[in-house]
Design a protein around this motif. Structure first.
Motif, PDB file in Angstrom:
ATOM      1  N   ALA A 180     -14.063 -24.405  16.522  1.00  0.00           N
ATOM      2  CA  ALA A 180     -13.288 -23.058  17.969  1.00  0.00           C
ATOM      3  C   ALA A 180     -13.468 -21.470  17.553  1.00  0.00           C
ATOM      4  O   ALA A 180     -13.156 -20.925  16.384  1.00  0.00           O
ATOM      5  CB  ALA A 180     -12.334 -24.266  18.171  1.00  0.00           C
ATOM      6  N   ASP A 181     -13.758 -21.232  18.284  1.00  0.00           N
ATOM      7  CA  ASP A 181     -13.836 -19.602  18.495  1.00  0.00           C
ATOM      8  C   ASP A 181     -12.352 -19.408  17.878  1.00  0.00           C
ATOM      9  O   ASP A 181     -11.466 -19.838  18.260  1.00  0.00           O
ATOM     10  CB  ASP A 181     -14.196 -19.296  19.670  1.00  0.00           C
ATOM     11  CG  ASP A 181     -15.395 -19.620  19.910  1.00  0.00           C
ATOM     12  OD1 ASP A 181     -16.189 -19.609  19.395  1.00  0.00           O
ATOM     13  OD2 ASP A 181     -15.953 -19.494  21.588  1.00  0.00           O
ATOM     14  N   GLU A 200      -5.241 -20.650  18.265  1.00  0.00           N
ATOM     15  CA  GLU A 200      -3.844 -19.841  17.485  1.00  0.00           C
ATOM     16  C   GLU A 200      -3.241 -21.160  18.928  1.00  0.00           C
ATOM     17  O   GLU A 200      -2.339 -22.328  18.516  1.00  0.00           O
ATOM     18  CB  GLU A 200      -3.103 -18.726  18.094  1.00  0.00           C
ATOM     19  CG  GLU A 200      -1.673 -18.583  18.342  1.00  0.00           C
ATOM     20  CD  GLU A 200      -1.705 -17.734  18.930  1.00  0.00           C
ATOM     21  OE1 GLU A 200      -0.454 -17.382  18.996  1.00  0.00           O
ATOM     22  OE2 GLU A 200      -2.373 -16.343  18.101  1.00  0.00           O
ATOM     23  N   GLU A 201      -3.987 -21.077  20.333  1.00  0.00           N
ATOM     24  CA  GLU A 201      -3.367 -22.494  21.286  1.00  0.00           C
ATOM     25  C   GLU A 201      -3.704 -24.256  20.883  1.00  0.00           C
ATOM     26  O   GLU A 201      -2.875 -24.462  20.592  1.00  0.00           O
ATOM     27  CB  GLU A 201      -3.937 -21.995  22.018  1.00  0.00           C
ATOM     28  CG  GLU A 201      -3.629 -20.834  22.854  1.00  0.00           C
ATOM     29  CD  GLU A 201      -1.939 -20.720  23.912  1.00  0.00           C
ATOM     30  OE1 GLU A 201      -1.871 -22.102  24.385  1.00  0.00           O
ATOM     31  OE2 GLU A 201      -1.383 -19.638  22.894  1.00  0.00           O
ATOM     32  N   LEU A 202      -5.108 -24.541  20.121  1.00  0.00           N
ATOM     33  CA  LEU A 202      -4.957 -25.373  19.959  1.00  0.00           C
ATOM     34  C   LEU A 202      -4.231 -25.705  18.282  1.00  0.00           C
ATOM     35  O   LEU A 202      -4.102 -27.251  18.661  1.00  0.00           O
ATOM     36  CB  LEU A 202      -7.117 -25.544  19.230  1.00  0.00           C
ATOM     37  CG  LEU A 202      -7.736 -25.142  19.931  1.00  0.00           C
ATOM     38  CD1 LEU A 202      -9.046 -25.492  19.877  1.00  0.00           C
ATOM     39  CD2 LEU A 202      -7.422 -26.503  21.156  1.00  0.00           C
ATOM     40  N   LEU A 203      -3.727 -25.361  17.439  1.00  0.00           N
ATOM     41  CA  LEU A 203      -3.079 -25.420  16.686  1.00  0.00           C
ATOM     42  C   LEU A 203      -1.535 -25.439  17.387  1.00  0.00           C
ATOM     43  O   LEU A 203      -1.082 -26.305  16.542  1.00  0.00           O
ATOM     44  CB  LEU A 203      -2.961 -24.449  15.628  1.00  0.00           C
ATOM     45  CG  LEU A 203      -3.986 -24.050  14.617  1.00  0.00           C
ATOM     46  CD1 LEU A 203      -4.060 -22.838  13.866  1.00  0.00           C
ATOM     47  CD2 LEU A 203      -4.248 -25.101  13.725  1.00  0.00           C
ATOM     48  N   VAL A 224       2.306 -19.001  16.213  1.00  0.00           N
ATOM     49  CA  VAL A 224       2.424 -20.701  15.952  1.00  0.00           C
ATOM     50  C   VAL A 224       4.073 -20.807  15.350  1.00  0.00           C
ATOM     51  O   VAL A 224       4.267 -20.961  14.228  1.00  0.00           O
ATOM     52  CB  VAL A 224       1.493 -21.174  15.527  1.00  0.00           C
ATOM     53  CG1 VAL A 224       1.513 -22.511  15.694  1.00  0.00           C
ATOM     54  CG2 VAL A 224       0.133 -20.262  15.767  1.00  0.00           C
ATOM     55  N   PRO A 225       4.558 -21.353  16.454  1.00  0.00           N
ATOM     56  CA  PRO A 225       6.145 -21.927  15.486  1.00  0.00           C
ATOM     57  C   PRO A 225       6.101 -23.204  14.979  1.00  0.00           C
ATOM     58  O   PRO A 225       4.905 -23.969  15.033  1.00  0.00           O
ATOM     59  CB  PRO A 225       7.033 -22.591  17.113  1.00  0.00           C
ATOM     60  CG  PRO A 225       5.060 -22.768  17.935  1.00  0.00           C
ATOM     61  CD  PRO A 225       4.829 -22.083  17.409  1.00  0.00           C
ATOM     62  N   GLN A 243       2.187 -30.076  18.193  1.00  0.00           N
ATOM     63  CA  GLN A 243       3.482 -30.681  19.575  1.00  0.00           C
ATOM     64  C   GLN A 243       2.744 -32.181  19.321  1.00  0.00           C
ATOM     65  O   GLN A 243       3.457 -32.933  18.790  1.00  0.00           O
ATOM     66  CB  GLN A 243       3.026 -29.890  20.444  1.00  0.00           C
ATOM     67  CG  GLN A 243       3.391 -28.759  20.666  1.00  0.00           C
ATOM     68  CD  GLN A 243       3.218 -27.773  22.044  1.00  0.00           C
ATOM     69  OE1 GLN A 243       2.311 -28.421  22.886  1.00  0.00           O
ATOM     70  NE2 GLN A 243       3.213 -26.724  22.347  1.00  0.00           N
ATOM     71  N   SER A 244       1.042 -32.355  19.498  1.00  0.00           N
ATOM     72  CA  SER A 244       1.047 -34.217  18.857  1.00  0.00           C
ATOM     73  C   SER A 244       1.042 -34.344  17.783  1.00  0.00           C
ATOM     74  O   SER A 244       1.276 -35.363  18.105  1.00  0.00           O
ATOM     75  CB  SER A 244      -0.744 -33.617  19.238  1.00  0.00           C
ATOM     76  OG  SER A 244      -1.574 -33.330  18.477  1.00  0.00           O
TER      77      SER A 244
END
Length: 276
Positions: free
Chosen positions: A171-172, A177-180, A210-211, A185-186
């Protein structure tokens, strides 16, 4: 010793990198020889190849990976059944996709890689016209090191992420960060997830926000060399079924070509003698 020629197509698919490594030099800090080319100038690679084993790395966004539980382990049956088992997860028609099968993991899931068939055909045809026929074709992300206790990330313009043996993606940087976060979470992890981050000079990625993510960073001098060094011949080779490599067959034919010609000549001479 036999050399390996690595070819890596860039993420924008306009150019490629190539480099040669001796099998015994996996720890080498440089390619024996290397260069960069526009894809349209790929015929130059034909001048480089001798008896190399050729490994082609495709852009990670071109290869999708799946791990599926299957009702059988019969390879021929799986080749026919898997496209329809994945039909709902593939955005395009399964008839337009090439499905390459790997091995079963400890959870009895079959590893599968999927690539657009037209893209794959055109890429192989372009290289073949240049005199290059790969022995292996894999996703570049399949060459990111795999660790059972952590994920691995290689930071370039496109970030390569490997979560499991057959779970990898790219990914770009702004999206990673959002994807991680979504992946963490998943996975519903109750403990801290570790990520090994391999960074090319000048490239950065903010993962501290990222928590539940613990990072271990390592600098890279040459990400292409790093991927080549970590290539595993046990990875799913996309050259399967109708795309199976013909090089071994061609080499075997070459070994027997002269003896076959000699035997044919002797047969003709024998027939001529009998007729006379």
């Amino acid at each position: 010793m036999k050399e390996r020629l690595f070819i890596r197509i860039s993420s924008d698919e306009r150019s490629l990198q190539w480099g040669t490594l001796l099998d015994a030099e996996e720890g080498s800090d440089a390619f024996a020889d290397s260069g960069s080319l526009l894809l349209e100038d790929a015929e130059t690679l034909g001048e480089v190849i001798d008896q190399h084993q050729v490994i082609l790395l495709l852009p990670a966004h071109r290869v999708k990976c799946f791990n599926e539980t299957t009702p059988t382990k019969n390879r021929k049956q799986l080749e026919k059944a898997i496209p329809y088992q994945l039909e709902e997860q593939i955005l395009d028609s399964v008839d337009n996709q090439h499905f390459a099968l790997g091995s079963f993991d400890a959870q009895e899931r079959l590893a599968i890689n999927v690539v657009d068939k037209v893209y794959f055909e055109e890429t192989l045809a372009l290289l073949k016209e240049a005199g290059v026929e790969p022995d292996y074709v894999v996703s570049e992300a399949a060459c990111v090191p795999y660790f059972s206790d952590s994920w691995s990330v290689v930071i370039e313009d496109q970030v390569l992420v490997r979560q499991e043996d057959n779970i990898f993606w790219s990914a770009d940087k702004p999206l990673v960060e959002e994807l991680l976060k979504l992946e963490l979470q998943s996975n519903e992890l109750s403990v801290t997830q570790a990520v090994r981050v391999y960074t090319v000079e000048g490239e950065t990625l903010k993962l501290e926000a990222v928590p539940g993510l613990a990072t271990q960073q390592e600098a890279l001098g040459d990400s292409f060399l790093f991927l080549a060094q970590n290539f595993d011949s046990g990875a799913i080779n996309l050259l399967q079924q109708e795309f199976a490599s013909q090089k071994k067959t061609q080499r075997n034919y070459g070994v027997w070509k002269l003896p076959a010609i000699a035997a044919s000549l002797l047969l003709l001479l024998g027939l001529a003698y009998l007729v006379s």
